[in-house]
Each structure stands twice: as structure tokens, then as C-alpha cells.
Design an enzyme around this catalytic site. Structure first.
Site, short mmCIF file in Angstrom:
data_model
loop_
_atom_site.label_atom_id
_atom_site.label_comp_id
_atom_site.label_asym_id
_atom_site.label_seq_id
_atom_site.Cartn_x
_atom_site.Cartn_y
_atom_site.Cartn_z
N GLU A 1 0.80 -1.22 0.00
CA GLU A 1 0.00 0.00 0.00
C GLU A 1 0.84 1.28 0.00
O GLU A 1 0.47 2.27 -0.64
CB GLU A 1 -0.96 -0.01 1.19
CG GLU A 1 -2.17 -0.92 1.02
CD GLU A 1 -1.88 -2.38 1.33
OE1 GLU A 1 -2.77 -3.23 1.12
OE2 GLU A 1 -0.75 -2.68 1.79
N HIS B 1 -12.00 -4.96 8.60
CA HIS B 1 -12.50 -4.82 7.24
C HIS B 1 -13.84 -4.09 7.20
O HIS B 1 -14.61 -4.25 6.25
CB HIS B 1 -12.67 -6.19 6.57
CG HIS B 1 -11.38 -6.85 6.19
ND1 HIS B 1 -10.56 -7.43 7.12
CD2 HIS B 1 -10.77 -7.00 4.99
CE1 HIS B 1 -9.49 -7.93 6.51
NE2 HIS B 1 -9.60 -7.68 5.22
#
Length: 664
Positions: A399, A468
Site C-alpha cells: 500500500e 474490514h
């Protein structure tokens, strides 16, 4: 490519004019740093100061074969690099003094000097942060196929950073034209390199499958010769190379460093390999009289002193310029007519918006984990990689490298759209948003452009668990310079995403995955929605109900049920979280005199709290009831469905709250 170039002279060795120019550039760096040290001690330079005295040859030699279009990224010890790349000493000195006429208008200072127009993509106060940015600049160079290269300077301490691994690995996988140049001065701040690493850089390069070369970083001829060869290979299509230039810094890690970690004898021994003395010996061997080198010294001394006197005479930035350069002015867009086309889904809106912008602008590219061949984990980008070869790019699971690549590519004139698979993963790469994308325009005094989009998604309600499900818009909205967008329906998803890609500022575009199947009327292809503008999606007179993203649908459902009870609810969809459309909220509050905010993120310290403060501060005299928030309690998102249902706001909890406030 594995080379030890400690004794290689390369093609520059036979040219005394070139050698004299190398010496001139090194002398410029040396004298600039010496005067900066003196000015710092005299309190004429504020802030931190990290000097590169002793490392002049690596900077000058590395930049020797670079042209104006080639790029560099630098470190917190970056004065030598940017001077070697061609930055003017006078505005640079003014920048160190915090003057308005400085390179970055006094917004960057010593650690953040940049000029993308000269291929200087920024010194950086975050260790290792320049490496992913360099990968982005190199990505732009590769997509343009113009033979440009990038040199990413870093110190030996940065090897311990995850950003080092992510950037080098991405560059290797994408075969980017970038030289990762380690100035190994043998100290990571106060710690000897031997205490920081167990593997040599040559072994690391082999592990990444890229070339490696070692060079005497105190010998400018050796560095220039090696880099001339390396850069030529990259221009011809070669992949990334890791170069290790061994050198030594004479001063401490920062000015004022007591230097208890090394002995005076060690420093004295290192000074025997002074890069300027080494260059003078080369000059003498080439038959250049010492007087000629002395004349260069005198010339540079006068140049630096003139820069100091000029900078001293200048004013600091005026108070009214405080807000300058935070964001680029965005084009004014009218509110479009409501969508009235055939029914389509939010997931279709994402793909169509990306497809439209890729087709319309060759500077747009898309990158992320499995967005290419795999078409995204939700199938949102399916078919785009085939339609736009090379411009829809799969990345490693990295990322920081993904966002850093977007930052570098944006600075280099591209319009990257990158994906972070889940909003929760923003924490993995927060530096690239917090300290790079959001701040570089400001810290460079407007020199850095930052037209990039980070797409991500969130959504609780399907037992995705605490890692999540998070709605982290408040965290991002608290960062000046970032635009945060959260659409609530398919047409807005299309119009806002297109507007975000065309916008000159960094935008985090947050989709709710539970809405990917949501259906609604399709807008025309030219549909654009202005960023920073909320919309009244249902008129009302009794209570103002503000929400965003998926919760808008619950707010509308609650308003519909309350209408049957005689309660008229005005629903506002923020659409853009930052910048916040305060005017629309306050205008509605002036009409209804009551305010309820509903959001999926946890209640404490959230956007609802900011709206509450707005109502109490600027809308106080309109209030006839307490401002109330409907939001998740301050716990991580539960996994068990029974707890998650209790945790999440719903249309029923929203209706109950509005009903109570309307009765006050």
C-alpha cells in the site's frame, strides 16, 4: 549487473573542463552547507538543519549524467542533491531562512525543498519516503516512453524502512527506469550501520532481481563514471539498479548533535578522504593548475555570500498568505440535472467513470492490487486492462508503494487513480497520505501538483470484522490538503468519481461495498458533480437530517416513514466530507431549527461532532433542540451478526432519534 566501481573513472576522466565543473559543483555544495551551519548557529536559520558536508561527490557524481527532464528524490539531508541537480542557491538560501522569496515561499524549509520543473521531486523529512515517490516519477517516465530516468537518493538507515522494500520491489516488478542510490555514510542517525542491518545491499539487490553497483562515494569521477553507464543502460530500457556509494558525513546527524556516538579520531580519519581534495588531486593529475581551482573557490565563495546577503534582505511571508497553497483552486462546476437514464448499479458507475477518464485523458492511469488482469476483487475494473494496455496496472500488495507511486506520478504530470482494497488498510500507508499527498503542494509553495485519486471502500453489516469494516473518514478529513468524497447512489458515484479524477487536488474516494449492487437511474456520459457541495435530497421543514454514503439511504427511508406521522424531515447528503459544505447545512438549520446527524463511523470524535460544533458555533441562535448524533458506539466493529446489528445505526434508530428531537 554487479559492479565494484571504486576505481572506475568512466568517460568524464579525460575532460579537464568537465572535471573542473564537477569540482565547482562540489565546492558550491560545500560552501552552501558551511554558511548554512554558520547561519544556524547565529539563529538566522530556524528549524532543523541536516548538512551533507563530506558527501558532495556522491550528489554531484550521481546527478552528472542527468538532463532537465530526469528526476531525483531526496532525503532530509538533501541540500547537495538539489544543488547538484541545478537548483539556484539564492532562493534556496532564502528558503532556509523562511523568506517569501524562497524556493518554496518559506513553506518547506531545509528538509522539504523541491522544484518539479527542474526534476527535483522533493527532499523529504520522512526517512525512506522519497523511494515510493521516485517509483511514481519513474512510472510516469515509463508510460511516456521518452527515455527519462529517476535517481532516488536514500541513506543507509532507510534500508530498515518498509517503504524501501515496497518501492524497490515495485520498481523491479514494473521494470522501472530508476536508480536507487544509497549514500552509505555508515550511520543511521546515531547508530552504526553494522547495528542496523545484517544483509549487504548487494545481497538485497540480488533478492529483488535487480542490478547492483558499489562505488567510492568520495570520488566524483568514480561516481560520475558509474552513473553515466547506469543511466545510459536505463535510457536504453534497462530496469532498476541499486547503487551503493560509500561516503561519510563530517557533521552530526543534525546541527547541534553532540556526537557522543563516534570519536574525533574517526572523523579526522574520514576527512583525509575529503571529496574536494580527491577532486583536486584529479585536477592536478590532469594538468590543471592549482590556481585555477583556487579561482573556482573564490568564485563560489562570492556566489554563496551574495545569496546570503540577498536572502537576509527579504521579507518573511505575510500573515494574509497563511492559507496559500493548501489546495489548488478547483474548477467551478454547476449542479447537474438529476439522472434520468436506464437503471444501472454503483459498481457499473465506478467502471464507466474510470473508462471515460482513461479514454479522455492519456495522463490517467489506474493501479492497485489485482485491478488489471483480475478486474478488482469486486469486478469493478473488469475489461479495462485489455482496453487500455499498460495503463491499468497490477501492483504487489504494497500500500505504501501504491500511494507513493500515485504521489510521484502526479508530481510528474500524470493523473493516477490508485486503489487501496479496504479502507482499513489506509493505516498501512498513512504516511503517503498524511505527510506526502496532503502536504507536498503546501510545503513546496505550490510547485508540486497533486492530481491523484485514491479509491477505497468500506462497509459494516456483513460480519467482515474489525479490520474490514471501518469508516475512517474523520481521520482523513482531519488532514489539511486532502479531499474526502463518499457517494450515496450510482449517479453520484459516477459524477463524483469523474470530478475527482479531473480535480487538481488529492482526493480519497470512498465507496460503500454494500452499495455496489444498488440500482438507480444512469446519468449522461458528461455528468459531473461539483466537489465540496452537499445536496438537499429531500425537502423538509421540521428537522434537518445530515448523512453521507450508504446511511443516506437509511435516512431517506426514515424520513419517508416519519412523513406518515406528520414529521417533515429535510435530508442532506454531504457527498464531500472535506471540504465540508457548511453553508448548505446552516441554511437548512435556519429553516428547521433542529439538527440530527447519522453516520456509520463510530460516534466519538467523528464528522458528526464537527457538524455539531458547527451548529453550536455558527447556528446557535437557530437551535430549538439539542443537536443529536446517531452513530455506532465507540467500539471496534463486531463480527457476530447479533452484535453488529446492535452496533450499526439503522433506519429505525434514525427515525426514533428524529422523532424525539422533533417533539422537543
Amino acid at each position: 549487473m554487479t559492479t565494484d566501481a571504486a576505481v572506475q573513472a568512466g568517460p568524464a576522466s579525460g575532460h579537464t573542463d568537465q572535471l573542473l565543473e564537477m569540482y565547482r559543483r562540489m565546492r558550491r555544495v560545500r560552501r552552501f552547507e558551511e554558511r548554512a551551519s554558520e547561519l544556524y548557529k547565529a539563529t538566522e536559520i530556524p528549524g532543523f538543519l541536516h548538512l551533507s558536508i563530506g558527501q558532495e561527490a556522491s550528489a554531484v557524481g550521481a546527478c552528472w549524467p542527468l538532463g532537465p527532464r530526469d528526476g531525483i528524490t531526496s532525503t532530509h539531508r538533501g541540500h547537495g542533491h538539489v544543488l547538484a541537480k541545478g537548483l539556484d542557491v539564492a532562493p534556496m538560501m532564502a528558503e532556509l531562512m523562511g523568506k517569501e522569496a524562497g524556493t518554496c515561499h518559506g513553506r518547506g524549509g531545509s528538509m522539504h525543498i523541491a522544484d518539479p520543473g527542474l526534476g527535483i521531486y522533493g527532499a523529504n523529512g520522512i526517512v525512506g519516503a522519497g523511494l515510493p515517490i521516485a517509483a511514481g516519477v519513474a512510472t510516469a517516465a515509463k508510460l511516456r516512453d521518452a527515455g527519462d530516468v529517476v535517481v532516488a537518493f536514500f541513506g543507509d538507515g532507510a534500508v530498515a524502512q518498509g517503504m524501501f522494500h515496497e518501492a524497490v520491489n515495485l520498481a523491479a516488478v514494473w521494470d522501472l527506469p530508476v536508480v536507487f542510490l544509497c549514500e552509505n555514510n555508515h550511520y543511521s542517525e546515531f547508530s552504526p550501520a553494522a547495528e542496523q542491518h545484517r544483509a549487504a545491499l548487494s545481497a538485497r539487490a540480488a533478492g529483488y532481481g535487480i542490478g547492483y553497483a558499489h562505488v567510492d562515494g568520495n570520488d566524483v569521477l568514480a561516481v560520475a563514471g558509474l552513473m553515466t553507464d547506469v543511466v545510459a543502460r536505463l535510457r536504453a530500457g534497462g530496469g532498476p539498479v541499486l547503487v551503493e556509494a560509500e561516503t561519510y558525513r563530517w557533521h552530526g546527524h543534525y546541527e547541534g548533535d553532540p556526537e557522543r556516538y563516534r570519536s574525533a579520531e574517526e572523523v579526522a580519519e574520514a576527512k583525509e578522504r575529503d571529496p574536494l581534495l580527491v577532486a583536486r588531486r584529479h585536477l592536478a593529475a590532469a594538468g590543471v593548475p592549482a590556481a585555477q581551482a583556487d579561482a573556482v573557490d573564490e568564485e563560489i565563495d562570492k556566489e554563496i555570500e551574495a545569496a546570503v546577503q540577498w536572502a537576509r534582505s527579504l521579507p518573511e511571508p505575510a500573515p494574509e498568505t497563511l492559507y496559500d497553497f493548501v489546495s489548488a483552486p478547483r474548477p467551478a462546476l454547476p449542479e447537474p440535472a438529476p439522472a434520468a437514464g436506464e437503471v444501472f448499479r454503483s459498481m457499473d458507475a465506478v467502471r464507466l467513470a474510470l473508462e471515460h477518464e482513461l479514454a479522455a485523458d492519456p495522463g490517467v492511469f489506474v493501479a492497485g492490487i489485482d485491478v488489471g488482469a483480475g478486474g478488482n476483487v469486486f469486478g469493478l475494473t473488469r475489461g479495462l486492462a485489455q482496453a487500455f494496455p499498460g495503463r491499468v496496472r497490477d501492483t504487489p500488495i504494497s500500500e505504501s508503494a501504491i500511494i507513493g507511486t500515485a504521489v510521484g506520478a502526479a508530481m510528474a504530470g500524470m493523473k493516477p487513480v490508485v486503489e487501496v482494497m479496504y479502507m482499513d488498510f489506509i493505516g498501512v500507508c498513512l504516511d503517503m497520505l498524511l505527510n506526502q499527498a496532503a502536504k507536498l503542494r503546501f510545503m513546496t509553495g505550490g510547485r508540486a501538483s497533486m492530481p491523484l485519486v485514491v479509491r477505497t471502500q468500506f462497509g459494516a453489516g456483513r460480519s467482515s470484522g474489525s479490520q474490514h469494516s471501518q469508516s475512517l473518514e474523520a481521520l482523513l478529513a482531519h488532514i489539511p490538503g486532502l479531499t474526502v468524497v463518499m457517494p450515496s447512489n450510482p449517479a453520484d458515484t459516477y459524477g463524483l468519481l469523474r470530478a475527482a479524477i479531473q480535480d487538481p487536488n488529492p482526493v480519497v474516494f470512498v465507496e460503500n461495498r454494500l452499495q455496489y449492487g444498488l440500482k438507480g437511474p444512469k446519468p449522461p456520459a458528461d455528468h459531473l458533480i461539483p466537489l465540496g457541495k452537499a445536496k438537499v435530497v429531500r425537502e423538509g421543514t421540521d428537522v434537518t437530517l445530515v448523512s453521507w454514503s450508504r446511511m443516506v439511504q437509511d435516512a431517506l427511508a426514515a424520513a419517508e416513514s416519519l412523513a406518515a406521522e406528520g414529521v417533515s424531515v429535510e435530508v442532506i447528503d454531504l457527498r464531500t466530507i472535506a471540504p465540508l459544505d457548511r453553508e448548505t447545512v446552516l441554511a437548512s438549520l435556519a429553516k428547521t431549527n433542529r439538527l440530527v446527524i447519522a453516520h456509520e463511523a463510530v460516534r466519538d470524535f467523528g464528522v458528526g461532532a464537527e457538524l455539531s460544533a458547527l451548529a453550536v458555533d455558527e447556528g446557535f441562535w437557530h437551535l430549538d433542540a439539542p443537536v443529536t448524533r446517531v452513530a455506532a458506539p465507540p467500539t471496534p466493529a463486531p463480527y457476530a451478526p447479533s452484535l453488529e446489528r446492535l452496533w450499526l445505526p439503522s433506519r429505525d434508530t434514525i427515525a426514533d432519534t428524529v422523532r424525539r428531537i422533533a417533539a422537543v
